[in-house]
Design a protein around this motif. Structure first.
Motif, PDB file in Angstrom:
ATOM      1  N   ARG A  68       0.834  -1.198   0.000  1.00 38.18           N
ATOM      2  CA  ARG A  68       0.000   0.000   0.000  1.00 38.18           C
ATOM      3  C   ARG A  68       0.874   1.255   0.000  1.00 38.18           C
ATOM      4  NH1 ARG A  68      -3.363  -1.286   4.012  1.00 38.18           N
ATOM      5  NH2 ARG A  68      -2.148  -0.319   5.672  1.00 38.18           N
ATOM      6  N   ALA A  69       1.919   1.248   0.808  1.00 39.42           N
ATOM      7  CA  ALA A  69       2.835   2.397   0.862  1.00 39.42           C
ATOM      8  C   ALA A  69       3.530   2.596  -0.483  1.00 39.42           C
ATOM      9  CB  ALA A  69       3.860   2.201   1.975  1.00 39.42           C
ATOM     10  N   ALA A  70       4.010   1.512  -1.078  1.00 43.80           N
ATOM     11  CA  ALA A  70       4.684   1.611  -2.383  1.00 43.80           C
ATOM     12  C   ALA A  70       3.716   2.133  -3.448  1.00 43.80           C
ATOM     13  CB  ALA A  70       5.254   0.250  -2.790  1.00 43.80           C
ATOM     14  N   TYR A  71       2.469   1.687  -3.384  1.00 36.66           N
ATOM     15  CA  TYR A  71       1.446   2.134  -4.326  1.00 36.66           C
ATOM     16  C   TYR A  71       1.176   3.632  -4.162  1.00 36.66           C
ATOM     17  CZ  TYR A  71      -2.922   1.897  -7.017  1.00 36.66           C
ATOM     18  OH  TYR A  71      -3.914   2.078  -7.952  1.00 36.66           O
ATOM     19  N   LEU A  72       1.080   4.085  -2.917  1.00 33.38           N
ATOM     20  CA  LEU A  72       0.891   5.520  -2.655  1.00 33.38           C
ATOM     21  C   LEU A  72       2.062   6.335  -3.196  1.00 33.38           C
ATOM     22  CD1 LEU A  72      -0.549   5.572   0.967  1.00 33.38           C
ATOM     23  CD2 LEU A  72      -1.589   6.635  -1.043  1.00 33.38           C
ATOM     24  N   LEU A  73       3.275   5.840  -2.963  1.00 31.12           N
ATOM     25  CA  LEU A  73       4.453   6.552  -3.462  1.00 31.12           C
ATOM     26  C   LEU A  73       4.458   6.609  -4.984  1.00 31.12           C
ATOM     27  CD1 LEU A  73       7.152   5.257  -0.965  1.00 31.12           C
ATOM     28  CD2 LEU A  73       6.272   7.595  -1.153  1.00 31.12           C
ATOM     29  N   LYS A  74       4.055   5.509  -5.634  1.00 32.65           N
ATOM     30  CA  LYS A  74       3.995   5.507  -7.105  1.00 32.65           C
ATOM     31  C   LYS A  74       3.017   6.559  -7.601  1.00 32.65           C
ATOM     32  CE  LYS A  74       5.736   1.349  -9.029  1.00 32.65           C
ATOM     33  NZ  LYS A  74       5.555   0.070  -9.619  1.00 32.65           N
ATOM     34  N   SER A  75       1.934   6.762  -6.847  1.00 31.48           N
ATOM     35  CA  SER A  75       0.961   7.773  -7.257  1.00 31.48           C
ATOM     36  C   SER A  75       1.570   9.177  -7.164  1.00 31.48           C
ATOM     37  CB  SER A  75      -0.314   7.681  -6.411  1.00 31.48           C
ATOM     38  OG  SER A  75      -0.105   8.169  -5.105  1.00 31.48           O
ATOM     39  N   GLN A  76       2.667   9.295  -6.408  1.00 29.78           N
ATOM     40  CA  GLN A  76       3.387  10.567  -6.290  1.00 29.78           C
ATOM     41  C   GLN A  76       4.595  10.605  -7.223  1.00 29.78           C
ATOM     42  OE1 GLN A  76       4.432  11.081  -2.142  1.00 29.78           O
ATOM     43  NE2 GLN A  76       2.389  10.514  -1.472  1.00 29.78           N
ATOM     44  N   GLY A  77       4.711   9.592  -8.084  1.00 36.39           N
ATOM     45  CA  GLY A  77       5.816   9.548  -9.032  1.00 36.39           C
ATOM     46  C   GLY A  77       7.108   8.994  -8.452  1.00 36.39           C
ATOM     47  N   ASP A 132       6.193   4.146  11.726  1.00 39.69           N
ATOM     48  CA  ASP A 132       7.076   5.134  11.102  1.00 39.69           C
ATOM     49  C   ASP A 132       6.568   5.530   9.715  1.00 39.69           C
ATOM     50  OD1 ASP A 132       8.707   5.050  13.337  1.00 39.69           O
ATOM     51  OD2 ASP A 132      10.240   3.767  12.400  1.00 39.69           O
ATOM     52  N   LEU A 133       6.064   4.555   8.967  1.00 38.22           N
ATOM     53  CA  LEU A 133       5.501   4.851   7.644  1.00 38.22           C
ATOM     54  C   LEU A 133       4.298   5.782   7.776  1.00 38.22           C
ATOM     55  CD1 LEU A 133       5.616   1.571   5.530  1.00 38.22           C
ATOM     56  CD2 LEU A 133       6.320   3.837   4.782  1.00 38.22           C
ATOM     57  N   GLY A 134       3.438   5.509   8.740  1.00 35.10           N
ATOM     58  CA  GLY A 134       2.274   6.372   8.959  1.00 35.10           C
ATOM     59  C   GLY A 134       2.696   7.810   9.236  1.00 35.10           C
ATOM     60  N   ARG A 135       3.725   7.957  10.071  1.00 38.26           N
ATOM     61  CA  ARG A 135       4.222   9.306  10.379  1.00 38.26           C
ATOM     62  C   ARG A 135       4.857   9.949   9.145  1.00 38.26           C
ATOM     63  NH1 ARG A 135       5.046   6.700  15.278  1.00 38.26           N
ATOM     64  NH2 ARG A 135       7.145   5.996  14.794  1.00 38.26           N
ATOM     65  N   ALA A 136       5.599   9.163   8.379  1.00 36.47           N
ATOM     66  CA  ALA A 136       6.250   9.710   7.178  1.00 36.47           C
ATOM     67  C   ALA A 136       5.210  10.203   6.172  1.00 36.47           C
ATOM     68  CB  ALA A 136       7.168   8.666   6.543  1.00 36.47           C
ATOM     69  N   PHE A 137       4.146   9.435   5.975  1.00 32.94           N
ATOM     70  CA  PHE A 137       3.098   9.875   5.047  1.00 32.94           C
ATOM     71  C   PHE A 137       2.350  11.077   5.605  1.00 32.94           C
ATOM     72  CE2 PHE A 137       3.535   5.691   2.952  1.00 32.94           C
ATOM     73  CZ  PHE A 137       3.601   6.136   1.630  1.00 32.94           C
ATOM     74  N   ALA A 138       2.078  11.071   6.908  1.00 30.76           N
ATOM     75  CA  ALA A 138       1.349  12.188   7.531  1.00 30.76           C
ATOM     76  C   ALA A 138       2.127  13.493   7.397  1.00 30.76           C
ATOM     77  CB  ALA A 138       1.062  11.886   8.993  1.00 30.76           C
ATOM     78  N   SER A 139       3.447  13.405   7.459  1.00 35.07           N
ATOM     79  CA  SER A 139       4.275  14.618   7.353  1.00 35.07           C
ATOM     80  C   SER A 139       4.829  14.813   5.941  1.00 35.07           C
ATOM     81  CB  SER A 139       5.409  14.584   8.379  1.00 35.07           C
ATOM     82  OG  SER A 139       6.242  13.466   8.160  1.00 35.07           O
ATOM     83  N   GLN A 140       4.322  14.034   4.987  1.00 33.25           N
ATOM     84  CA  GLN A 140       4.697  14.137   3.573  1.00 33.25           C
ATOM     85  C   GLN A 140       6.196  13.983   3.351  1.00 33.25           C
ATOM     86  OE1 GLN A 140       2.827  17.726   2.135  1.00 33.25           O
ATOM     87  NE2 GLN A 140       0.791  16.933   2.511  1.00 33.25           N
TER      88      GLN A 140
END
Length: 167
Positions: A68-77, A132-140
């Motif tokens: 899911r995290a990798a998929y979200l990152l792909k959506s950000q290029g 940590d991933l949740g925090r990283a995504f929350a803080s972009q």
């Protein structure tokens, strides 16, 4: 790129409850199951099979925190799994070596207790990594999230190897 999230009617976010994903998947899978289209035209049958395949892919991606995290990152290029991203922090590399050594020791000795203990340790490390991933995504912090995805892939693989080594 957020089509999996749209399909599941979820916001494109890392922190999503797995039970919500499970319930949505069951509902959509029942609605679009190819058997429901047995009397339909061949075009509609083919569409149902394609939809079922897309649902299964979406489910596998969204239910796994790392995918899911990798998929979200792909959506950000950002392709966290790109071959040019192979570096890890020195502390993580040292920890990897210790875990690998513990795995080899447990495997060669046939020590089920040691392997189970290692698996429990890695599972706890995964939970910390997901936080940590949740925090990283929350803080972009996309770069940090990408590094965490790569570490998570290693942890997933190590747990698979531990499970394969268990009697």
């Amino acid at each position: 790129m957020t089509q999996y999230f749209e399909l599941f009617q979820l916001p494109p976010a890392f922190d999503i409850d797995n039970e919500t994903i499970e319930q949505t998947y069951r509902r959509l899978a029942a609605r679009f199951h190819p058997d429901k289209f047995a009397a339909a035209s061949s075009f509609e049958q083919k569409q149902a099979v394609m939809m079922a395949a897309t649902l299964n892919d979406a489910y596998r991606t969204l239910i796994s925190p790392i995918d899911r995290a990798a998929y979200l990152l792909k959506s950000q290029g950002i392709d966290a799994d790109a071959p040019e991203h192979t570096g890890f922090a020195p502390e993580f590399l040292m920890q990897q070596m210790e875990w690998r050594e513990a795995l080899e020791d447990g495997r060669s000795d046939g020590n089920e207790a040691a392997l189970l203990k290692l698996d429990k340790e890695i599972a706890a490390e995964q939970q910390n990594l997901f936080a940590d991933l949740g925090r990283a995504f929350a803080s972009q912090q996309s770069e940090e999230a990408g590094q965490l995805v790569r570490q998570g892939r290693f942890l997933n693989k190590l747990r698979q190897e531990i499970k394969a080594a268990l009697p």
